[in-house]
Design a protein around this motif. Structure first.
Motif, PDB file in Angstrom:
ATOM      1  N   THR A  24     -95.341  20.854  20.862  1.00 54.83           N
ATOM      2  CA  THR A  24     -94.389  21.603  20.050  1.00 54.83           C
ATOM      3  C   THR A  24     -92.978  21.103  20.334  1.00 54.83           C
ATOM      4  O   THR A  24     -92.194  20.854  19.426  1.00 54.83           O
ATOM      5  CB  THR A  24     -94.480  23.105  20.376  1.00 54.83           C
ATOM      6  OG1 THR A  24     -95.806  23.502  20.202  1.00 54.83           O
ATOM      7  CG2 THR A  24     -93.562  23.897  19.478  1.00 54.83           C
ATOM      8  N   GLY A  64     -89.036  28.365  10.838  1.00 59.88           N
ATOM      9  CA  GLY A  64     -89.741  28.061   9.599  1.00 59.88           C
ATOM     10  C   GLY A  64     -90.722  29.141   9.168  1.00 59.88           C
ATOM     11  O   GLY A  64     -90.675  29.625   8.024  1.00 59.88           O
ATOM     12  N   LEU A  65     -91.594  29.559  10.091  1.00 56.24           N
ATOM     13  CA  LEU A  65     -92.614  30.552   9.717  1.00 56.24           C
ATOM     14  C   LEU A  65     -92.006  31.931   9.490  1.00 56.24           C
ATOM     15  O   LEU A  65     -92.452  32.667   8.609  1.00 56.24           O
ATOM     16  CB  LEU A  65     -93.719  30.608  10.775  1.00 56.24           C
ATOM     17  CG  LEU A  65     -94.653  29.396  10.786  1.00 56.24           C
ATOM     18  CD1 LEU A  65     -95.681  29.510  11.926  1.00 56.24           C
ATOM     19  CD2 LEU A  65     -95.392  29.249   9.449  1.00 56.24           C
ATOM     20  N   ALA A  66     -90.945  32.247  10.274  1.00 54.01           N
ATOM     21  CA  ALA A  66     -90.281  33.552  10.089  1.00 54.01           C
ATOM     22  C   ALA A  66     -89.666  33.623   8.698  1.00 54.01           C
ATOM     23  O   ALA A  66     -89.768  34.644   8.005  1.00 54.01           O
ATOM     24  CB  ALA A  66     -89.230  33.750  11.166  1.00 54.01           C
ATOM     25  N   ALA A 107     -98.182  21.311   9.458  1.00 50.65           N
ATOM     26  CA  ALA A 107     -99.540  20.776   9.567  1.00 50.65           C
ATOM     27  C   ALA A 107     -99.496  19.288   9.890  1.00 50.65           C
ATOM     28  O   ALA A 107    -100.202  18.811  10.790  1.00 50.65           O
ATOM     29  CB  ALA A 107    -100.290  21.033   8.271  1.00 50.65           C
ATOM     30  N   ILE A 133     -94.727  27.810  20.171  1.00 52.37           N
ATOM     31  CA  ILE A 133     -95.763  27.880  21.197  1.00 52.37           C
ATOM     32  C   ILE A 133     -95.373  26.897  22.283  1.00 52.37           C
ATOM     33  O   ILE A 133     -95.035  25.738  22.026  1.00 52.37           O
ATOM     34  CB  ILE A 133     -97.146  27.521  20.613  1.00 52.37           C
ATOM     35  CG1 ILE A 133     -97.418  28.354  19.342  1.00 52.37           C
ATOM     36  CG2 ILE A 133     -98.243  27.694  21.643  1.00 52.37           C
ATOM     37  CD1 ILE A 133     -97.335  29.834  19.485  1.00 52.37           C
TER      38      ILE A 133
HETATM   39  P1  ADP Z   1     -91.175  25.044  14.119  1.00 46.04           P
HETATM   40  O1  ADP Z   1     -89.935  24.693  13.421  1.00 46.04           O
HETATM   41  O2  ADP Z   1     -91.085  25.068  15.588  1.00 46.04           O
HETATM   42  O3  ADP Z   1     -92.371  24.390  13.568  1.00 46.04           O
HETATM   43  P2  ADP Z   1     -92.292  27.307  12.867  1.00 46.04           P
HETATM   44  O4  ADP Z   1     -91.846  28.730  12.757  1.00 46.04           O
HETATM   45  O5  ADP Z   1     -92.562  26.606  11.619  1.00 46.04           O
HETATM   46  O6  ADP Z   1     -91.257  26.567  13.781  1.00 46.04           O
HETATM   47  O7  ADP Z   1     -93.574  27.298  13.786  1.00 46.04           O
HETATM   48  C1  ADP Z   1     -93.607  28.044  14.941  1.00 46.04           C
HETATM   49  C2  ADP Z   1     -94.608  27.505  15.896  1.00 46.04           C
HETATM   50  O8  ADP Z   1     -95.919  27.715  15.367  1.00 46.04           O
HETATM   51  C3  ADP Z   1     -94.541  26.053  16.098  1.00 46.04           C
HETATM   52  O9  ADP Z   1     -93.551  25.669  17.041  1.00 46.04           O
HETATM   53  C4  ADP Z   1     -95.936  25.714  16.572  1.00 46.04           C
HETATM   54  O10 ADP Z   1     -96.029  25.950  17.948  1.00 46.04           O
HETATM   55  C5  ADP Z   1     -96.795  26.685  15.800  1.00 46.04           C
HETATM   56  N1  ADP Z   1     -97.376  26.042  14.602  1.00 46.04           N
HETATM   57  C6  ADP Z   1     -96.897  26.114  13.346  1.00 46.04           C
HETATM   58  N2  ADP Z   1     -97.736  25.450  12.494  1.00 46.04           N
HETATM   59  C7  ADP Z   1     -98.734  24.951  13.237  1.00 46.04           C
HETATM   60  C8  ADP Z   1     -99.904  24.158  12.936  1.00 46.04           C
HETATM   61  N3  ADP Z   1    -100.191  23.781  11.699  1.00 46.04           N
HETATM   62  N4  ADP Z   1    -100.719  23.824  13.965  1.00 46.04           N
HETATM   63  C9  ADP Z   1    -100.457  24.261  15.222  1.00 46.04           C
HETATM   64  N5  ADP Z   1     -99.371  24.970  15.575  1.00 46.04           N
HETATM   65  C10 ADP Z   1     -98.525  25.305  14.586  1.00 46.04           C
END
Ligand code: ADP
Length: 852
Positions: free
Chosen positions: A681, A690-692, A630, A676
């Motif tokens: 990004t 991270g999200l996975a 964020a 994305i």
């Molecule tokens: P990264 O390490 O690239 O952040 P994440 O798995 O955490 O990997 O996130 C995957 C993708 O999700 C990010 O590269 C970004 O494009 C999108 N993303 C994650 N959190 C946000 C957010 N708060 N606002 C907008 N896009 C986000």
């Protein structure tokens, strides 16, 4: 004034004299004054004496009789006749000789006539009484019945005397037009116009009515005018007339309403009748057809070969198929029945034909035939080895692939029992599968191994399905053998690959982490000046190097975490924790970072939010990751971390006022290594893991994670955690009793039991629900337990879910175990039904604890 009687003397008292006395004695005009004969015993003398008529031996004695008018000589003697002629007084007339003889003849004739009449009368009575019709003789003047025969009495139930007392009205319905008056009218008509025949409603003595045909005739009997009426009971005739009429009506009705076309022809094949259906089918109306030859619509082979009048064709002809041409020129297929029509004497007078339109039937038969050919081609060219067998498991058909697979010819297979062609195991599986199909299973999949040509073993999936007839009755089964040699080796290769990759990744990551720590420390020492002064430019270079080393470190950590999570090697230390404290700590740490970027960082936690079951470190890692993202993507505004209870869960949300995520990108963000694709990004420089990782962690807690975002306005990353950790347990078993057993034993707050009756349903439920434990019966109606496990193991996210194998069929389980089973599966804990409840709960607990 009375006329004077003629006084007669009879000469000769033989038979003739006697007869004459008898005759003349009764005559009102004659008076016999006496009779003479020399024989005093002559019959005429005796009769005369009896009648008190004077007798004598000499005729001259009677000459003195004053009034003697005539002498009748019946002696027959000419001599006596001449003698009397000479001696008689003049005024006396002599009759006799020839004329007397004549007289005698007359008398004789009269007598005979009398006898004849008597005989006739007797005969007449006999005939009258033996007549089969009732006969009444009526008096014309009064209409009274004066005579009846026995049949009349019998027909009406009256005695002869009774009938003679009643009038015609009594033996009739006695209502117009069958009343006494109507009867009189008929009599009058007979008198004036002659014989009459009409039908009459007659009544018996017992009141029952019947139809009579009456024949009235005018006759004269002994000078009296009489009406002779002959009554004939025609009830039977009426009935049969009625029946005939009905039969005719029925025939006409059948002709009209029958669903078949019907027509008749005469001896020259000229149509004599043509029903409605014939009109409908051919398009020719009855008007058009009647009177025309029937070959107007005929087509081959109907025309000459119809066979109606062919002596060598047996009649009736039935179910003969041929074609006809409709009025509009189209061709029709018909099925017909043909027979000859005969008159009462048995002479052929024509023919009758009925036919139905079977065009649609024919076409569908053709279509069926071609569909069958197509299906057979598909069957023959199928890549799977296929066989069709009957209920007794005798092979009916086998395709090319199967013949190749088992290295046998069609002749060796067809009509043989499965048991003779395949080994005990395969024929056992086929038999077993059919039993399950009879019990209601749709199809049964089993892993089998075929021994092919040269003893080569071919792993196959054998699918047995039912083979049913059109009515849905089971007539046998279809077995298809899919050679899975390639799939097996591909699966093995894939598994090896995954294992190798995972080992390699964790090895490399570990190997990288150590030198990286050294580099990081080295840079740190130089940067903070412990190793001597550095100029600004050097400091800049080193700072960049440090950032990149940090990033590399994060990447390595993420990769390691992810591999650990995926291989189930990351243990969760779940305990009751306070989410508020976790969130507040994170907000405190991240606040300066936010403020440095000119952003706000705040928390909104619903007071009194309950504790939840979670691994504090891992959940901190998730929230940190979300907050980092964020802050990373937000340029204006700030970040809010909120938490609130939601049913049996708590929900945590990390909201920002950043760029947001396009709808189309939303599903991608939780995929590993997915970022994305935009400049921001890339600039932010993440790992895409991270999200996975966050998703894996949350799911391992039995929670869910998702994102809501309005592109251009910000994102809300949310996840839930169960307030009290409830283990989701999936029971895959078609036996309801066992599912109930699990539900009962595992009831309480700790477990949520869900179930699936089929193996494939089980796989799908695992995909959707991610249970913490699977309790699985290895013998299932569709795919067996090993196959279910095989499928789960091939999907990364599902591979780590522990499985407790159960079986009620120890024998079948043994059979299954003989098969090639995945290494993991053979090591799988298993229990055999019936299971002791304590043993069962302990095993479940152990497995859940182990998996954590
Ligand atoms: P990264 O390490 O690239 O952040 P994440 O798995 O955490 O990997 O996130 C995957 C993708 O999700 C990010 O590269 C970004 O494009 C999108 N993303 C994650 N959190 C946000 C957010 N708060 N606002 C907008 N896009 C986000």
């Amino acid at each position: 004034m009375a006329e004077k009687k003629t006084n007669v003397l009879i000469v000769g008292a033989g038979k003739g004299g006697a007869a004459l006395i008898d005759l003349l004695h009764k005559s009102p005009n004659m008076h016999v004054v006496g009779i003479v004969d020399i024989d005093s015993d002559a019959p005429g003398i005796k009769l005369a004496q009896y009648l008190c008529i004077p007798t004598g031996a000499d005729y001259k004695e009677f000459f003195k009789e004053k009034d003697l008018d005539e002498i009748i000589n019946v002696t027959g003697s000419e001599k006596i006749h001449r003698q009397i002629l000479q001696e008689k007084p003049d005024n006396v007339e002599l009759i006799g000789g020839h004329s007397a003889k004549l007289m005698w003849g007359l008398v004789e004739e009269q007598k005979k006539a009398k006898e004849d009449l008597k005989e006739f009368e007797d005969n007449y009575r006999t005939i009258f009484n033996s007549a089969t019709d009732a006969i009444f003789i009526q008096d014309v003047a009064t209409g009274r019945i004066v005579d009846v025969n026995n049949k009349a009495c019998e027909l009406l139930g009256y005695s002869e005397d009774e009938i003679k007392q009643i009038d015609i009205g009594t033996i009739s319905l006695n209502e117009p037009p069958y009343s006494q008056q109507d009867a009189m009218n008929w009599m009058q008509k007979t008198i004036s116009e002659g014989a009459q025949i009409f039908e009459w409603r007659a009544k018996r003595k017992d009141g029952s009515l019947f139809w009579a045909e009456v024949n009235l005739k005018n006759i004269t009997v002994a000078g009296e005018d009489r009406i002779i009426s002959v009554f004939r009971d025609i009830d039977k005739r009426k009935e049969s007339e009625e029946n005939l009429r009905n039969a005719k009506e029925y025939a006409e009705l059948i002709f009209k309403v029958t669903p078949s076309a019907i027509f008749t022809v005469d001896i020259d094949r000229v149509v004599t009748s043509w029903n409605k259906k014939a009109e409908d089918i051919t398009g020719y109306s009855a008007e058009e057809m009647v009177g025309r030859k029937c070959d107007i619509f005929a087509n081959e082979p109907c025309n000459e070969k119809c066979g109606l009048y062919a002596d060598d064709v047996q009649k009736p002809i039935s179910g003969k198929e041929c074609t006809i041409i409709k009025k509009d020129g189209t061709k029709l297929f018909i099925s017909k029945n043909v027979d000859l029509l005969r008159d009462e004497q048995g002479n052929v007078i024509g023919g009758i034909e009925s036919f139905v339109d079977i065009t649609v039937q024919k076409r569908s038969q053709d279509m069926m035939r071609s569909a069958y050919t197509e299906l057979d081609q598909i069957f023959q060219s199928a890549g799977d080895g296929m066989l069709v067998f009957d209920k007794e498991l005798r092979i009916v058909r086998a395709n090319k692939t199967l013949l190749e697979l088992v290295g046998k010819t069609r002749r060796e297979l067809v009509a043989e029992y499965c048991g003779k062609v395949f080994d005990d195991f395969i024929s056992g599986v086929i038999k077993d599968s059919m039993e399950r199909i009879i019990d209601g299973a749709d199809h049964v999949n089993s892993d089998v191994t075929i021994t092919g040509v040269g003893g080569v073993t071919i792993p196959c999936i054998l699918t047995v399905t039912s083979f049913r007839n059109r009515d849905g009755d089971l007539v046998g089964g279809i077995g298809s053998f899919r050679d899975i040699t390639e799939r097996k080796s591909a699966e093995k290769a894939l598994l090896d690959n995954i294992r190798l990759k995972s080992n390699f990744t964790s090895m490399v990551s570990h190997e990288l982490r150590t030198p990286l720590t050294a580099i990081k420390e080295g840079i740190g020492i130089v940067l903070d000046g412990s190793a001597g002064d550095i100029n600004e430019e050097q400091e800049d270079f080193l700072a960049t190097a440090k950032r990149n080393v940090d990033r590399l470190g994060r990447l390595i950590n993420d990769v390691l975490d992810f591999t650990k999570l995926q291989s189930g090697k990351m243990a969760m230390k779940v305990s009751e924790n306070d989410i508020t404290a976790v969130i507040e700590d994170i907000a405190k740490i991240q606040k300066p970072v936010a403020e440095e970027k000119g952003l706000f960082m705040k928390t909104e936690i619903v007071p009194g939010i309950p504790n939840a079951q979670f691994d504090q470190d891992r959940v901190t890692q998730v929230i940190m990751n979300l907050v980092n993202n964020a802050l990373k993507f937000t340029e204006e505004g700030g970040v809010t971390i909120s938490a609130y209870p939601k049913g049996q869960e708590i929900c945590v949300s990390v909201d920002d006022t950043g760029p947001g995520i396009k709808d189309s990108d939303l599903p991608k963000v939780f995929q590993e290594f997915r970022q994305i694709e935009d400049a921001k990004t890339r600039k932010a420089g993440g790992t895409g893991l991270g999200l996975a990782i966050s998703r894996e962690i949350i799911q391992r807690h039995g929670g869910r994670i998702w994102v809501e975002s309005v592109h251009g306005k910000g994102s809300q990353f949310k996840f839930t955690l169960p307030v009290v950790r409830k283990y989701k347990i999936l029971v895959v078993d078609d036996e309801e009793v066992f599912v109930n057993f699990c539900t009962n034993v595992l009831k309480g707050e700790e477990y949520e039991v869900i179930s699936a009756g089929m193996g494939m349903d089980g796989v799908n439920i695992v995909r959707e629900e991610r249970p913490d434990l699977i309790i699985m019966d290895m013998v299932l109606p569709d795919i067996n337990g090993y196959e279910v496990i095989g499928r789960l193991r091939s999907e990364k996210e599902l591979a780590a879910i522990p499985v407790l194998a159960v079986s009620g069929h120890a024998e079948k389980l043994k059979e299954l175990d003989k098969m090639e089973v995945p290494a993991e599966s053979s090591a799988m804990p298993r229990l055999t039904k019936p299971i002791d409840p304590t043993l069962f709960t302990n095993t479940v607990k152990e497995l859940l604890a182990l998996s954590e």
